[in-house]
Structure formats: C-alpha cells, structure tokens
Scaffold this motif. Structure first.
Motif, PDB file in Angstrom:
ATOM      1  N   VAL A 252       0.865  -1.253   0.136  1.00  0.00           N
ATOM      2  CA  VAL A 252       0.025  -0.070   0.101  1.00  0.00           C
ATOM      3  C   VAL A 252       1.051   1.097  -0.035  1.00  0.00           C
ATOM      4  O   VAL A 252       1.785   1.483   0.841  1.00  0.00           O
ATOM      5  CB  VAL A 252      -0.979   0.143   1.210  1.00  0.00           C
ATOM      6  CG1 VAL A 252      -1.754   1.328   1.313  1.00  0.00           C
ATOM      7  CG2 VAL A 252      -1.946  -1.156   1.393  1.00  0.00           C
ATOM      8  N   GLU A 253       0.518   2.073  -0.936  1.00  0.00           N
ATOM      9  CA  GLU A 253       1.503   3.294  -1.126  1.00  0.00           C
ATOM     10  C   GLU A 253       0.690   4.519  -0.326  1.00  0.00           C
ATOM     11  O   GLU A 253      -0.715   4.485  -0.377  1.00  0.00           O
ATOM     12  CB  GLU A 253       1.725   3.637  -2.477  1.00  0.00           C
ATOM     13  CG  GLU A 253       2.489   2.575  -3.306  1.00  0.00           C
ATOM     14  CD  GLU A 253       1.411   1.779  -4.298  1.00  0.00           C
ATOM     15  OE1 GLU A 253       1.853   1.173  -5.137  1.00  0.00           O
ATOM     16  OE2 GLU A 253       0.258   1.758  -3.765  1.00  0.00           O
ATOM     17  N   SER A 254       1.279   5.347   0.234  1.00  0.00           N
ATOM     18  CA  SER A 254       0.667   6.745   0.557  1.00  0.00           C
ATOM     19  C   SER A 254       1.747   7.794   0.604  1.00  0.00           C
ATOM     20  O   SER A 254       2.811   7.587   0.201  1.00  0.00           O
ATOM     21  CB  SER A 254       0.204   6.351   2.018  1.00  0.00           C
ATOM     22  OG  SER A 254       1.289   6.356   2.931  1.00  0.00           O
ATOM     23  N   GLY A 255       0.983   9.001   0.777  1.00  0.00           N
ATOM     24  CA  GLY A 255       1.974  10.277   0.792  1.00  0.00           C
ATOM     25  C   GLY A 255       1.973  10.939  -0.388  1.00  0.00           C
ATOM     26  O   GLY A 255       2.641  12.242  -0.160  1.00  0.00           O
TER      27      GLY A 255
ATOM     28  N   LEU B 101       6.913   9.408   0.031  1.00  0.00           N
ATOM     29  CA  LEU B 101       5.978   8.555  -0.192  1.00  0.00           C
ATOM     30  C   LEU B 101       6.308   7.417   0.702  1.00  0.00           C
ATOM     31  O   LEU B 101       7.606   6.811   0.823  1.00  0.00           O
ATOM     32  CB  LEU B 101       6.074   7.860  -1.355  1.00  0.00           C
ATOM     33  CG  LEU B 101       5.777   9.214  -2.764  1.00  0.00           C
ATOM     34  CD1 LEU B 101       5.673   8.318  -3.970  1.00  0.00           C
ATOM     35  CD2 LEU B 101       4.376   9.965  -2.252  1.00  0.00           C
ATOM     36  N   SER B 102       5.488   6.553   1.221  1.00  0.00           N
ATOM     37  CA  SER B 102       5.652   5.306   1.732  1.00  0.00           C
ATOM     38  C   SER B 102       4.934   4.069   1.005  1.00  0.00           C
ATOM     39  O   SER B 102       3.882   4.103   0.708  1.00  0.00           O
ATOM     40  CB  SER B 102       5.091   5.503   3.335  1.00  0.00           C
ATOM     41  OG  SER B 102       5.482   6.431   4.130  1.00  0.00           O
ATOM     42  N   CYS B 103       5.845   3.064   1.385  1.00  0.00           N
ATOM     43  CA  CYS B 103       5.175   1.534   0.763  1.00  0.00           C
ATOM     44  C   CYS B 103       4.961   0.631   2.024  1.00  0.00           C
ATOM     45  O   CYS B 103       6.320   0.460   2.402  1.00  0.00           O
ATOM     46  CB  CYS B 103       6.235   1.318  -0.621  1.00  0.00           C
ATOM     47  SG  CYS B 103       5.909  -0.323  -1.041  1.00  0.00           S
TER      48      CYS B 103
ATOM     49  N   THR C 195       8.348  -0.927   5.903  1.00  0.00           N
ATOM     50  CA  THR C 195       8.027   0.125   5.045  1.00  0.00           C
ATOM     51  C   THR C 195       9.505   0.527   4.359  1.00  0.00           C
ATOM     52  O   THR C 195      10.671   0.274   4.737  1.00  0.00           O
ATOM     53  CB  THR C 195       7.873   1.212   5.984  1.00  0.00           C
ATOM     54  OG1 THR C 195       6.539   0.970   6.816  1.00  0.00           O
ATOM     55  CG2 THR C 195       7.271   2.559   5.086  1.00  0.00           C
TER      56      THR C 195
ATOM     57  N   THR D  44      -0.183   5.960  -5.778  1.00  0.00           N
ATOM     58  CA  THR D  44      -0.457   7.335  -5.040  1.00  0.00           C
ATOM     59  C   THR D  44      -0.256   8.549  -6.057  1.00  0.00           C
ATOM     60  O   THR D  44       0.738   8.369  -6.621  1.00  0.00           O
ATOM     61  CB  THR D  44       0.269   7.403  -3.589  1.00  0.00           C
ATOM     62  OG1 THR D  44      -0.125   8.527  -3.110  1.00  0.00           O
ATOM     63  CG2 THR D  44       1.773   7.314  -3.819  1.00  0.00           C
TER      64      THR D  44
END
Length: 125
Positions: A5-8, A20-22, A78, A119
C-alpha cells in the motif's frame, strides 16, 4: 497474498517535497528488493528508484538523481521515497512493487511483482 500500500502523494508546488511510503502486509518486506515506479498519463510505467533487500544496492532513473532518495525501515515493514525539488514532470501515479531478494540493479519493471494501487503525485503551481 502479498499486499503493498502506497501513501504520501498529493499536490505540491514546484520545488516542494513529498515523502512516499510503501507498507507491506502479510509478508516481510525486508526479504525483498523494493522498487518505486511511476506512470504519467499517456506514458509507460517507468522505474524511478529501487533498493535491494540488503540495502546495499540502489538505483535511480537519471531524471531524479540528486533529488530523490530511497530508504527502508524493515522494523516498520516500510520503504520510503523522499522526493525533493519536485518538478511538474514528476507528476504521475507512483507505485511500489516487490522484487527478488537477489536483485542488485537496474530498476526495471520486469523484475518486480506484487504491485500496489498507487498514489497520485501532482506538481503544479
């Protein structure tokens, strides 16, 4: 089943920064190489930066060298992509994927699997 799941992502002005975080679930991300890829509208997905499972090898596409860094925190399962001095041409959907524990370069799409959903990063004034 592997899940990433990617975010940021978000909207940022030119010259700005994003991280970005994975995050992995259901498996240990530390056992795998991890790659960040991006796809802009009408373009193919390209490798941005990849990091080996042992954190001894890293690869960057020329267009982001000196601006982006990649790192991993295995305790948090992460991998991060720090993006500085962002440009409008960095606008894309950014994806992470897991690769072979033996990966040592280069950062090419064919060597990575188990893609996240991405993302969006938009660089605009």
């Amino acid at each position: 089943q592997f899940q990433l799941v990617e975010s940021g992502g978000g909207l940022v002005q030119p010259g700005g920064s994003l991280r970005l975080s994975c995050v992995a679930s259901r498996f240990s991300l530390g056992d795998y190489a991890v790659g960040w890829f991006r796809q802009a509208p009408g373009k193919e997905r390209e490798g941005v930066s990849c990091i080996s499972s042992s954190d001894t090898s890293r690869d960057f596409v020329d267009s982001v060298k000196g601006r982006f860094t990649i790192s991993r925190d295995n305790a948090k399962n992460t991998v991060y992509l720090q993006m500085n001095s962002l440009k409008p041409e960095d606008t894309a959907v950014y994806y992470c994927a897991a690769g072979s524990p033996l990966w040592s370069g280069p950062c090419t799409r064919a060597d990575f699997r188990n893609w996240g959903r991405g993302t969006q990063v938009t660089v605009s004034s």
